[in-house]
Scaffold this motif. Structure first.
Motif, PDB file in Angstrom:
ATOM      1  N   PHE A   1       0.919  -1.239   0.068  1.00 56.82           N
ATOM      2  CA  PHE A   1       0.058   0.012  -0.052  1.00 56.82           C
ATOM      3  C   PHE A   1       0.834   1.100  -0.043  1.00 56.82           C
ATOM      4  CE2 PHE A   1      -3.897  -2.475   1.953  1.00 56.82           C
ATOM      5  CZ  PHE A   1      -4.495  -2.295   0.733  1.00 56.82           C
TER       6      PHE A   1
ATOM      7  N   PRO B   1     -12.581 -10.028  -8.079  1.00 53.15           N
ATOM      8  CA  PRO B   1     -13.405  -8.866  -7.916  1.00 53.15           C
ATOM      9  C   PRO B   1     -12.377  -7.676  -8.178  1.00 53.15           C
ATOM     10  CG  PRO B   1     -12.944  -9.835  -5.942  1.00 53.15           C
ATOM     11  CD  PRO B   1     -12.387 -10.973  -6.866  1.00 53.15           C
ATOM     12  N   ILE B   2     -10.933  -7.825  -7.719  1.00 48.77           N
ATOM     13  CA  ILE B   2     -10.101  -6.379  -8.120  1.00 48.77           C
ATOM     14  C   ILE B   2      -9.850  -6.266  -9.559  1.00 48.77           C
ATOM     15  CG2 ILE B   2      -7.860  -5.565  -7.608  1.00 48.77           C
ATOM     16  CD1 ILE B   2      -9.492  -6.261  -5.197  1.00 48.77           C
TER      17      ILE B   2
ATOM     18  N   ALA C   1     -12.917  -4.674 -10.851  1.00 45.69           N
ATOM     19  CA  ALA C   1     -13.146  -3.143 -10.778  1.00 45.69           C
ATOM     20  C   ALA C   1     -12.206  -2.428 -11.464  1.00 45.69           C
ATOM     21  CB  ALA C   1     -12.818  -3.016  -9.150  1.00 45.69           C
TER      22      ALA C   1
ATOM     23  N   PHE D   1      -0.420  -1.776  -5.301  1.00 43.66           N
ATOM     24  CA  PHE D   1      -1.816  -1.477  -4.493  1.00 43.66           C
ATOM     25  C   PHE D   1      -2.412  -2.832  -4.823  1.00 43.66           C
ATOM     26  CE2 PHE D   1      -5.257   0.770  -3.081  1.00 43.66           C
ATOM     27  CZ  PHE D   1      -4.759   1.774  -2.287  1.00 43.66           C
TER      28      PHE D   1
ATOM     29  N   LEU E   1      -4.284  -5.346  -1.935  1.00 45.03           N
ATOM     30  CA  LEU E   1      -5.577  -5.668  -1.935  1.00 45.03           C
ATOM     31  C   LEU E   1      -6.060  -7.188  -2.009  1.00 45.03           C
ATOM     32  CD1 LEU E   1      -7.080  -2.681  -4.308  1.00 45.03           C
ATOM     33  CD2 LEU E   1      -7.572  -2.942  -1.577  1.00 45.03           C
TER      34      LEU E   1
ATOM     35  N   MET F   1      -4.961  -9.047   1.210  1.00 46.22           N
ATOM     36  CA  MET F   1      -5.759  -8.794   2.164  1.00 46.22           C
ATOM     37  C   MET F   1      -7.129  -9.923   1.823  1.00 46.22           C
ATOM     38  SD  MET F   1      -6.190  -4.787   2.731  1.00 46.22           S
ATOM     39  CE  MET F   1      -7.252  -4.778   4.215  1.00 46.22           C
ATOM     40  N   LEU F   2      -7.663  -9.719   0.616  1.00 50.00           N
ATOM     41  CA  LEU F   2      -8.631 -10.715   0.234  1.00 50.00           C
ATOM     42  C   LEU F   2      -8.289 -12.241   0.543  1.00 50.00           C
ATOM     43  CD1 LEU F   2     -10.762  -9.278  -2.855  1.00 50.00           C
ATOM     44  CD2 LEU F   2     -11.355  -9.452  -0.704  1.00 50.00           C
TER      45      LEU F   2
ATOM     46  N   ARG G   1      -6.244 -13.082   2.710  1.00 50.58           N
ATOM     47  CA  ARG G   1      -6.142 -13.537   4.077  1.00 50.58           C
ATOM     48  C   ARG G   1      -7.799 -13.881   4.698  1.00 50.58           C
ATOM     49  NH1 ARG G   1      -1.527 -12.078   7.139  1.00 50.58           N
ATOM     50  NH2 ARG G   1      -3.005 -11.650   9.168  1.00 50.58           N
ATOM     51  N   ALA G   2      -8.715 -12.840   3.970  1.00 52.23           N
ATOM     52  CA  ALA G   2     -10.017 -13.085   4.516  1.00 52.23           C
ATOM     53  C   ALA G   2     -10.697 -14.629   4.007  1.00 52.23           C
ATOM     54  CB  ALA G   2     -10.910 -11.961   3.722  1.00 52.23           C
TER      55      ALA G   2
ATOM     56  N   TYR H   1      -9.316 -16.992   6.509  1.00 51.64           N
ATOM     57  CA  TYR H   1      -9.946 -16.896   7.832  1.00 51.64           C
ATOM     58  C   TYR H   1     -11.501 -17.750   7.410  1.00 51.64           C
ATOM     59  CZ  TYR H   1      -6.731 -13.558   9.776  1.00 51.64           C
ATOM     60  OH  TYR H   1      -5.733 -12.973  10.243  1.00 51.64           O
ATOM     61  N   SER H   2     -12.087 -17.264   6.386  1.00 50.13           N
ATOM     62  CA  SER H   2     -13.287 -17.831   6.116  1.00 50.13           C
ATOM     63  C   SER H   2     -13.212 -19.432   6.086  1.00 50.13           C
ATOM     64  CB  SER H   2     -13.808 -17.309   4.699  1.00 50.13           C
ATOM     65  OG  SER H   2     -15.154 -17.967   4.492  1.00 50.13           O
TER      66      SER H   2
ATOM     67  N   GLN I   1     -11.034 -21.398   7.526  1.00 51.63           N
ATOM     68  CA  GLN I   1     -10.912 -21.800   8.652  1.00 51.63           C
ATOM     69  C   GLN I   1     -12.156 -21.992   9.758  1.00 51.63           C
ATOM     70  OE1 GLN I   1      -7.573 -19.284  10.471  1.00 51.63           O
ATOM     71  NE2 GLN I   1      -6.091 -20.540   9.486  1.00 51.63           N
TER      72      GLN I   1
END
Lengths: 51, 256
Positions: free
Chosen positions: B23, B96-97, B100, B227, B231, B234-235, B237-238, B241-242, B244
């Protein structure tokens, strides 16, 4: 700040869009990550409470 | 390096510092590129004077949406052949990135076209090889997201998505050469930065883009690229987590 004459009406909105898109993506991605993390933590917390 | 990062635990450790670094460095490079593009470089009369300053936003987003689709296809291939779970996580995060940035490419191109061509892209798209192939790319990203969402299990979603992503990669070289090989079917200008197919009759000096503009485009591309990488991480990592959380839930259901 330069106005770029008539072209400014096109150059500035394009530049603004180019800055806004990554910012909106940062918000979307941060919310997604925070939700996924809190869901996992909630589940782990319930496990700990039950134990 | 990639085989090391294929381990989710190592990836989580790596991404913890790589995300803020991406970032920070990305923002600085985007800022330098835009500052130079808007305030420092002289207007180019060959490209519409000051109007060409729009390219410092439009061109990096156009390169990036093709690059992101290539990344999606490569990650899908790695999952399809070697069943690397992290590759599927990456593919899912890229979509999604990529959508966009393809949208950004369209929106900026449409505004630019209003002045440069006298008509927005929405008025030209059906008969234009470049615009149509980019529209197909946009639908490929959206189709990938929709297809995955429609599947009942993660495995089915990964397989269906991977097949679509790998088939769709054919569109990326089509976008690239559409302005050079089929010039009579597009209003878009030919490639001026990276020329794979040389169709310009001009002399060596006239070919390509002046380095003062080209350097800012590369800087902007690198900045947006870093950048986007942050992003995507981060997705990812999400998603980890999901997964897990899903495993924990499944474990509970089994235990009753």
């Amino acid at each position: 700040m330069p106005g770029f004459g008539d072209d400014g009406a096109y150059v500035w909105p394009i530049t603004l869009l180019g800055l806004l898109t990554p910012l909106v993506l940062v918000i979307y991605v941060s919310v997604t990550l925070a939700r996924a993390k809190s869901r996992l933590e909630r589940l782990k917390q319930t496990d700990t409470d039950q134990a | 390096m990639w085989s090391i990062l294929a381990n989710p635990h190592r990836f989580m450790g790596f991404s913890k510092w790589a995300i803020p670094a991406g970032f920070a460095l990305g923002s600085v490079l985007i800022g330098i590129s835009l500052y130079n593009g808007l305030f420092v470089v002289p207007p180019d009369p060959k490209q519409g004077g000051d109007l060409m300053r729009a390219m410092f936003t439009h061109v990096p987003s156009a390169w990036l949406c093709m690059g992101l689709y290539a990344g999606l296809a490569i990650a899908s291939f790695v999952w399809f052949v070697w069943r690397h779970e992290l590759a599927d996580v990456a593919a899912r995060a890229i979509a999604p990135i990529g959508a966009a940035y393809t949208g950004l490419c369209f929106a900026t191109g449409s505004i630019w076209g209003q002045k440069g061509w006298g008509a927005g892209w929405h008025n030209l798209i059906l008969g234009d090889s470049r615009l149509m192939s980019v529209l197909v790319l946009f639908f490929l990203f959206l189709g990938y997201i929709a297809l995955r969402s429609a599947m009942t299990t993660r495995q089915k979603a990964a397989r269906a998505g991977a097949i679509l992503a790998m088939v769709g990669i054919i569109n990326v070289p089509i976008i690239k050469v559409s302005v050079d090989l089929w010039q009579d079917t597009t209003i878009h200008q030919p490639s001026s930065v990276i020329q794979i197919v040389d169709t310009t009759p001009e002399s060596e000096e006239q070919k390509g883009m002046n380095a003062i503009y080209r350097d800012q485009l590369f800087l902007g591309f690198a900045g947006h690229g870093l950048f986007c990488a942050a992003l995507i991480m981060m997705l990812m990592r999400a998603e980890i987590y999901s997964q897990q959380a899903d495993r924990l839930l499944a474990q509970r259901l089994e235990e009753g």
